[in-house]
Design an enzyme around this catalytic site. Structure first.
Site, mmCIF file in Angstrom:
data_model
loop_
_atom_site.group_PDB
_atom_site.id
_atom_site.type_symbol
_atom_site.label_atom_id
_atom_site.label_comp_id
_atom_site.label_asym_id
_atom_site.label_seq_id
_atom_site.Cartn_x
_atom_site.Cartn_y
_atom_site.Cartn_z
ATOM 1 N N HIS A 57 0.781 -1.174 -0.052
ATOM 2 C CA HIS A 57 -0.024 -0.179 -0.011
ATOM 3 C C HIS A 57 0.870 1.168 0.057
ATOM 4 C CE1 HIS A 57 -3.959 -1.917 1.603
ATOM 5 N NE2 HIS A 57 -3.618 -2.590 0.712
ATOM 6 N N GLU A 59 0.953 3.704 1.934
ATOM 7 C CA GLU A 59 1.519 4.214 3.070
ATOM 8 C C GLU A 59 2.714 3.329 3.714
ATOM 9 O OE1 GLU A 59 -1.680 4.107 2.193
ATOM 10 O OE2 GLU A 59 -2.828 3.818 4.024
ATOM 11 N N CYS A 87 -5.699 1.882 6.049
ATOM 12 C CA CYS A 87 -6.403 0.483 6.669
ATOM 13 C C CYS A 87 -5.872 0.117 7.759
ATOM 14 C CB CYS A 87 -6.278 -0.308 5.433
ATOM 15 S SG CYS A 87 -4.659 -1.075 5.179
ATOM 16 N N CYS A 90 -2.163 -0.493 7.582
ATOM 17 C CA CYS A 90 -1.224 0.926 7.331
ATOM 18 C C CYS A 90 -1.321 1.539 8.762
ATOM 19 C CB CYS A 90 -1.691 1.514 6.405
ATOM 20 S SG CYS A 90 -1.293 0.620 4.660
#
Length: 159
Positions: A57, A59, A87, A90
């Site tokens: 992701h 992040e 999420c 993260c």
């Protein structure tokens, strides 16, 4: 570019540019920019499909870049800008990296772990709670995601 004088909106625009790069390679358009305490800037975008890595992701990718460059897994007093609410995964990485401030654009009602579905980053039972700023360029961030998924649905209909 003198990063010291940039606003939250300026940094979010940089994150939106990263999200555009993700969309260009058919990834969900999420971008992230991380500013360290001493002003170093790192940026990344979603890449789980292309990297065959569920953890890639935006992040996580930007945290990996920054921690490697700094030779330190702690990013104390840093600020993370991300176009979509982080999420659970993260959010966990944000806590472990000790990121000081999280600034995000669009909320994520399905998987958001900052304020929408869960409130992980403000959970007092955990050993770190970053400052949270939400809704920066919210409409631009949300529109980017809506457009991406609309185009995916249209392409699927066309066969």
């Amino acid at each position: 570019m003198n990063t010291a004088s940039l606003s939250h909106e300026d940094y979010m625009l940089l994150a939106i540019k990263q999200a555009e790069l993700a969309a260009d390679i058919d990834e969900v358009p999420v971008g992230a920019v991380l500013i360290t305490e001493d002003g170093q800037t790192f940026s990344a975008h979603n890449a789980p499909i292309n990297k065959h890595d569920a953890t890639a992701h935006a992040e996580i990718e930007v945290i990996r870049l920054a921690t490697k460059a700094l030779s330190n897994y702690r990013l104390l007093n840093s600020t993370l800008y991300v176009t979509l609410e982080p999420c659970l995964m993260c959010s966990g990485a944000i806590i472990h990296a000790r990121i000081g401030t999280v600034v995000y654009g669009a909320s994520d009602e399905k998987t958001g772990a900052v304020s929408s579905l869960y409130q992980v980053l403000s959970d007092k039972r955990l050993n770190h709670q970053p400052t949270i700023i939400s809704g920066i360029l919210k409409e631009e961030c949300a529109s980017q995601l809506r457009t991406f998924f609309k185009n995916k649905r249209l392409a699927k209909k066309r066969g």
